[in-house]
Scaffold this motif. Structure first.
Motif, mmCIF file in Angstrom:
data_model
loop_
_atom_site.group_PDB
_atom_site.id
_atom_site.type_symbol
_atom_site.label_atom_id
_atom_site.label_comp_id
_atom_site.label_asym_id
_atom_site.label_seq_id
_atom_site.Cartn_x
_atom_site.Cartn_y
_atom_site.Cartn_z
ATOM 1 N N ALA A 1 0.840 -1.198 0.000
ATOM 2 C CA ALA A 1 0.000 0.000 0.000
ATOM 3 C C ALA A 1 0.875 1.248 0.000
ATOM 4 C CB ALA A 1 -0.934 -0.005 1.209
ATOM 5 N N ASP A 2 1.926 1.244 0.808
ATOM 6 C CA ASP A 2 2.815 2.405 0.893
ATOM 7 C C ASP A 2 3.494 2.685 -0.445
ATOM 8 O OD1 ASP A 2 4.104 4.515 2.342
ATOM 9 O OD2 ASP A 2 5.923 3.289 2.380
ATOM 10 N N TYR A 3 3.751 1.637 -1.209
ATOM 11 C CA TYR A 3 4.391 1.809 -2.507
ATOM 12 C C TYR A 3 3.377 2.179 -3.598
ATOM 13 C CZ TYR A 3 6.865 0.712 -6.812
ATOM 14 O OH TYR A 3 7.416 0.779 -8.060
ATOM 15 N N LEU A 4 2.223 1.477 -3.623
ATOM 16 C CA LEU A 4 1.284 1.621 -4.729
ATOM 17 C C LEU A 4 0.321 2.804 -4.604
ATOM 18 C CD1 LEU A 4 0.389 -2.125 -5.381
ATOM 19 C CD2 LEU A 4 1.872 -0.647 -6.737
ATOM 20 N N VAL A 5 -0.099 3.138 -3.387
ATOM 21 C CA VAL A 5 -1.113 4.192 -3.234
ATOM 22 C C VAL A 5 -0.646 5.533 -3.802
ATOM 23 C CG1 VAL A 5 -2.337 5.585 -1.519
ATOM 24 C CG2 VAL A 5 -2.425 3.109 -1.388
ATOM 25 N N PRO A 6 0.568 6.021 -3.473
ATOM 26 C CA PRO A 6 0.972 7.312 -4.066
ATOM 27 C C PRO A 6 1.063 7.281 -5.592
ATOM 28 C CG PRO A 6 2.356 6.804 -2.181
ATOM 29 C CD PRO A 6 1.533 5.570 -2.470
ATOM 30 N N ILE A 7 1.284 6.103 -6.174
ATOM 31 C CA ILE A 7 1.378 5.991 -7.630
ATOM 32 C C ILE A 7 -0.015 5.929 -8.263
ATOM 33 C CG2 ILE A 7 2.126 4.480 -9.527
ATOM 34 C CD1 ILE A 7 4.460 3.609 -7.690
ATOM 35 N N LEU A 8 -0.903 5.112 -7.670
ATOM 36 C CA LEU A 8 -2.211 4.864 -8.277
ATOM 37 C C LEU A 8 -3.278 5.889 -7.900
ATOM 38 C CD1 LEU A 8 -2.407 0.978 -7.902
ATOM 39 C CD2 LEU A 8 -1.747 2.300 -9.908
ATOM 40 N N ALA A 9 -3.188 6.479 -6.717
ATOM 41 C CA ALA A 9 -4.243 7.391 -6.242
ATOM 42 C C ALA A 9 -4.495 8.559 -7.197
ATOM 43 C CB ALA A 9 -3.924 7.893 -4.842
ATOM 44 N N PRO A 10 -3.468 9.260 -7.694
ATOM 45 C CA PRO A 10 -3.752 10.371 -8.618
ATOM 46 C C PRO A 10 -4.448 9.914 -9.902
ATOM 47 C CG PRO A 10 -1.500 10.518 -7.814
ATOM 48 C CD PRO A 10 -2.043 9.194 -7.364
ATOM 49 N N ARG A 11 -4.140 8.696 -10.356
ATOM 50 C CA ARG A 11 -4.774 8.180 -11.577
ATOM 51 C C ARG A 11 -6.232 7.807 -11.324
ATOM 52 N NH1 ARG A 11 0.342 4.506 -13.340
ATOM 53 N NH2 ARG A 11 1.675 6.253 -13.924
ATOM 54 N N ILE A 12 -6.514 7.278 -10.134
ATOM 55 C CA ILE A 12 -7.881 6.846 -9.813
ATOM 56 C C ILE A 12 -8.752 8.047 -9.465
ATOM 57 C CG2 ILE A 12 -9.273 5.529 -8.177
ATOM 58 C CD1 ILE A 12 -6.890 3.551 -8.004
ATOM 59 N N PHE A 13 -8.261 8.917 -8.569
ATOM 60 C CA PHE A 13 -9.074 10.024 -8.073
ATOM 61 C C PHE A 13 -8.915 11.304 -8.885
ATOM 62 C CE2 PHE A 13 -8.335 7.345 -4.309
ATOM 63 C CZ PHE A 13 -9.646 7.084 -3.961
ATOM 64 N N GLY A 14 -7.855 11.427 -9.664
ATOM 65 C CA GLY A 14 -7.629 12.632 -10.451
ATOM 66 C C GLY A 14 -7.158 13.788 -9.587
ATOM 67 N N SER A 15 -5.852 13.918 -9.404
ATOM 68 C CA SER A 15 -5.307 14.934 -8.508
ATOM 69 C C SER A 15 -5.495 16.348 -9.037
ATOM 70 C CB SER A 15 -3.817 14.682 -8.255
ATOM 71 O OG SER A 15 -3.118 14.753 -9.474
ATOM 72 N N ASN A 16 -5.834 16.492 -10.346
ATOM 73 C CA ASN A 16 -6.066 17.842 -10.871
ATOM 74 C C ASN A 16 -7.366 18.443 -10.336
ATOM 75 O OD1 ASN A 16 -7.648 16.013 -12.231
ATOM 76 N ND2 ASN A 16 -7.379 16.959 -14.254
ATOM 77 N N LYS A 17 -8.179 17.646 -9.687
ATOM 78 C CA LYS A 17 -9.443 18.120 -9.116
ATOM 79 C C LYS A 17 -9.282 18.557 -7.659
ATOM 80 C CE LYS A 17 -12.014 14.915 -12.041
ATOM 81 N NZ LYS A 17 -12.813 13.695 -12.045
ATOM 82 N N TRP A 18 -8.075 18.666 -7.162
ATOM 83 C CA TRP A 18 -7.797 19.027 -5.763
ATOM 84 C C TRP A 18 -8.231 20.462 -5.519
ATOM 85 C CZ3 TRP A 18 -6.520 15.732 -2.057
ATOM 86 C CH2 TRP A 18 -5.968 16.201 -0.855
#
Length: 197
Positions: free
Chosen positions: A74-91
């Motif tokens: 989780a520590d490795y994959l979440v920072p990589i996958l989270a922006p793709r899943i949730f879309g960090s440009n919508k922050w």
């Protein structure tokens, strides 16, 4: 603790958890029950995990190893996958503010835990007999409960309660029942006083 120290710790924690921001906001929404189906979903997921553990019946070493392996993944994959899943440009500013509040609450919780730990050692130094009696009675009670209730069931109940606690707090359920308990205790005390008069 000064406000500046707390702000510095919060800023440091925000920086460390930046890759987890979207996941933390989603977890916050779930744990605070922003939708009516979140509490049953929490209980369902926790029940499924514990039924799987019960079915597999891993040894302690295997269980701990798998848990730590899951955390590392989780520590490795979440920072990589989270922006793709949730879309960090919508922050948004609102999301940033909520993320700041979550980090600030985590810092406060950590400081409270450290404070309780320090109070325990202060009690040990200032009142060793009281410390000894409190620890022996508390640990004996915990040992008795642990002997009466299966470990996995006890862990399931604790994890479920801890995960439901933020929502129970947010919706005022805990304060409602604490208020009811206080009223009942006050009624009993008043009845006892009337009998004594």
């Amino acid at each position: 603790m000064s406000v500046a120290e707390q702000a510095a710790e919060t800023a440091s924690l925000e920086e460390q958890l930046q890759g987890w921001g979207e996941v933390m906001l989603m977890a916050d929404k779930v744990l605070r029950w922003e939708r009516a189906w979140f509490p049953p979903a929490i209980m369902g997921v926790v029940s499924l995990v514990f039924l799987t553990i019960y079915y597999l019946d891993p040894s302690v070493l295997s269980g701990v190893s798998c848990f730590v392996m899951f955390l590392c993944l989780a520590d490795y994959l979440v920072p990589i996958l989270a922006p793709r899943i949730f879309g960090s440009n919508k922050w948004t500013t609102e999301q940033q503010q909520r993320f700041h509040e979550i980090c600030n609450n985590l810092v406060k919780t950590r400081r409270r835990a450290v404070g309780w730990w320090r109070r325990l050692f202060t009690l040990k130094e200032e009142k060793p007999k009281m410390y000894f009696m409190t620890m022996i009675i508390s640990l004996a009670a915990v040992a008795w409960v642990g002997q009466q209730v299966h470990n996995l069931l006890l862990t399931y109940l604790i994890v479920t309660f801890v995960l439901l606690l933020p929502g129970l707090n947010q919706h005022g359920i805990i304060s409602k029942y604490i208020g009811m308990a206080k009223r009942e205790i006050n009624k009993l005390l008043k009845q006892k006083e009337k009998k004594n008069e």
